[in-house]
Design a protein around this motif. Structure first.
Motif, mmCIF file in Angstrom:
data_model
loop_
_atom_site.group_PDB
_atom_site.id
_atom_site.type_symbol
_atom_site.label_atom_id
_atom_site.label_comp_id
_atom_site.label_asym_id
_atom_site.label_seq_id
_atom_site.Cartn_x
_atom_site.Cartn_y
_atom_site.Cartn_z
ATOM 1 N N SER A 102 -0.854 7.701 5.754
ATOM 2 C CA SER A 102 -1.763 7.459 6.879
ATOM 3 C C SER A 102 -3.056 6.787 6.430
ATOM 4 C CB SER A 102 -2.086 8.774 7.593
ATOM 5 O OG SER A 102 -2.882 9.623 6.772
ATOM 6 N N ARG A 103 -3.388 6.923 5.145
ATOM 7 C CA ARG A 103 -4.625 6.313 4.650
ATOM 8 C C ARG A 103 -4.550 4.787 4.654
ATOM 9 N NH1 ARG A 103 -7.961 9.710 1.873
ATOM 10 N NH2 ARG A 103 -9.486 8.084 2.285
ATOM 11 N N VAL A 104 -3.345 4.238 4.546
ATOM 12 C CA VAL A 104 -3.203 2.777 4.601
ATOM 13 C C VAL A 104 -3.617 2.275 5.979
ATOM 14 C CG1 VAL A 104 -1.619 0.830 4.387
ATOM 15 C CG2 VAL A 104 -1.389 2.790 2.855
ATOM 16 N N GLY A 105 -3.134 2.934 7.024
ATOM 17 C CA GLY A 105 -3.531 2.562 8.375
ATOM 18 C C GLY A 105 -5.025 2.731 8.595
ATOM 19 N N GLU A 106 -5.581 3.804 8.044
ATOM 20 C CA GLU A 106 -7.030 4.038 8.157
ATOM 21 C C GLU A 106 -7.807 2.905 7.496
ATOM 22 O OE1 GLU A 106 -10.292 7.327 6.560
ATOM 23 O OE2 GLU A 106 -8.158 7.820 6.580
ATOM 24 N N ALA A 107 -7.371 2.492 6.297
ATOM 25 C CA ALA A 107 -8.039 1.393 5.595
ATOM 26 C C ALA A 107 -7.915 0.087 6.370
ATOM 27 C CB ALA A 107 -7.448 1.236 4.194
ATOM 28 N N ARG A 108 -6.752 -0.151 6.945
ATOM 29 C CA ARG A 108 -6.545 -1.383 7.708
ATOM 30 C C ARG A 108 -7.453 -1.422 8.944
ATOM 31 N NH1 ARG A 108 -1.518 -0.740 8.243
ATOM 32 N NH2 ARG A 108 -1.533 0.052 10.384
ATOM 33 N N ARG A 109 -7.592 -0.304 9.625
ATOM 34 C CA ARG A 109 -8.472 -0.262 10.808
ATOM 35 C C ARG A 109 -9.925 -0.449 10.409
ATOM 36 N NH1 ARG A 109 -4.583 3.643 12.041
ATOM 37 N NH2 ARG A 109 -5.848 5.332 11.181
ATOM 38 N N TYR A 110 -10.330 0.155 9.293
ATOM 39 C CA TYR A 110 -11.714 -0.021 8.832
ATOM 40 C C TYR A 110 -11.971 -1.483 8.490
ATOM 41 C CZ TYR A 110 -15.926 0.329 6.023
ATOM 42 O OH TYR A 110 -17.187 0.137 5.531
ATOM 43 N N ALA A 111 -11.021 -2.119 7.799
ATOM 44 C CA ALA A 111 -11.177 -3.527 7.428
ATOM 45 C C ALA A 111 -11.279 -4.408 8.666
ATOM 46 C CB ALA A 111 -10.004 -3.964 6.553
#
Length: 330
Positions: A5-14
């Protein structure tokens, strides 16, 4: 990064960061793909992996830098790993090759059994052909600034000003960490902004006055004069500089004291800046007596050099900042 889930979190932050900085839809899409590919790569292969994302002023514009750091097995054959279709984890093998094509700048450092560093950089401003707009000034600057574990903001700060053949660089490390340390660091940087052009010793003295009323900070200031081939350095507290190449390694040490609290009369150091030597400035979140096991890393992008020093020599319990400056042929 062990949680998918952290990958999706990083993508949304970016995506949010790129939109706030007015990146166009094409660049936002490229950045999102790169975050996704590098994040999933960490999940599949890394041990102790990190994905770091930051925006910075660069080459007269704005860039977003994506750094992947891992202690995984490394890549024994980098060229094979970069080819489309190559995979050791059962994936389609498009990741690294795709990121290299999408990014404006791409660099990688890896050693079998040691781990891998990957840099992907995306510029906001585009020319008529869709390429990145750059305004080279004779220098390259790379940096990494990471807060202490558990903190949302870093108590460190840095800033740089380039004027013709000269670079002025400052770093501040607020005492402790967290918001109060960050406030002290920001006060030191505000003093630098208001005193552009001041010699390092004068800046350190003025920052001492500017930091009264804060918890205080270690500060270091450099003037790098490419035309004269000289370096001037001054500071108080645990900010350390290195002038390093394949054949030379000099250390620049600040004097004892804390700007804003107690500090002796400032003494400047001056030394030669050899043509091929890089200048590295770091806070005490990085070990003071580090040695490069692989000097070849100095040939990489300065941001990757800064990340390598952090990766290998961070103390892991404090804010950590590394800034690297080198000359270019322009």
């Amino acid at each position: 990064m062990g949680d998918p889930s952290r990958v999706g979190e990083a993508r949304r932050y970016a995506a949010d960061l790129a939109q706030r900085l007015d990146f166009d839809a094409i660049q936002r899409g490229r950045l999102a793909v790169a975050v996704n590919e590098l994040g999933n790569n960490l999940l599949r292969h890394a041990r102790g992996g990190r994905l770091l994302l930051a925006a910075r002023a660069m080459d007269g514009g704005v860039a977003i830098e994506l750094l992947s750091i891992d202690d995984g097995p490394g890549m024994g054959d980098l060229q094979a790993c970069m080819r489309d279709g190559f995979s050791t984890g059962g994936s389609a093998g498009q990741g690294l090759g795709a990121v290299q094509r999408l990014a404006d700048d791409f660099d990688i450092h890896t050693r079998a059994g040691e781990g891998t560093l990957i840099l992907a950089r995306f510029f906001r401003d585009r020319d008529a052909g869709g390429g990145p707009v750059r305004h080279r000034n004779g220098f390259e600057v790379g940096a990494i600034c990471v807060p202490a574990p558990g903190e949302q903001v870093s108590g460190d700060g840095w800033d740089v000003a380039v004027v013709e053949s000269r670079v002025d660089l400052v770093m501040a490390d607020g005492l402790g960490h967290g918001p109060d340390a960050a406030e002290a660091a920001m006060a030191a940087l505000a003093a630098f902004d208001s005193e552009r052009g001041a010699l390092p010793g004068n800046y350190v003295e003025r920052s001492h006055a500017a930091l009264r009323g804060t918890r205080g900070a270690a500060v270091g200031a450099l003037r790098l004069d490419a035309a004269a081939g000289r370096i001037r350095f001054a500071g108080a507290g645990n900010i350390i500089g290195r002038v390093i190449s394949g054949v030379a390694d000099r250390t620049l040490l600040t004097q004892s004291g804390t700007a804003g609290l107690q500090m002796r009369s400032v003494q400047e150091q001056e030394l030669e800046w050899p043509p091929h030597a890089q200048v590295i400035l770091h806070s005490d979140g990085v070990q003071s007596r580090w040695q490069l096991a692989d000097p070849g890393v100095l040939q990489r992008d300065p941001a990757l050099v800064a990340a390598y020093v952090f990766w290998k020599f961070s103390r892991g319990r404090d804010d950590a900042t590394v800034v690297v400056v080198r000359r270019t042929d322009n």
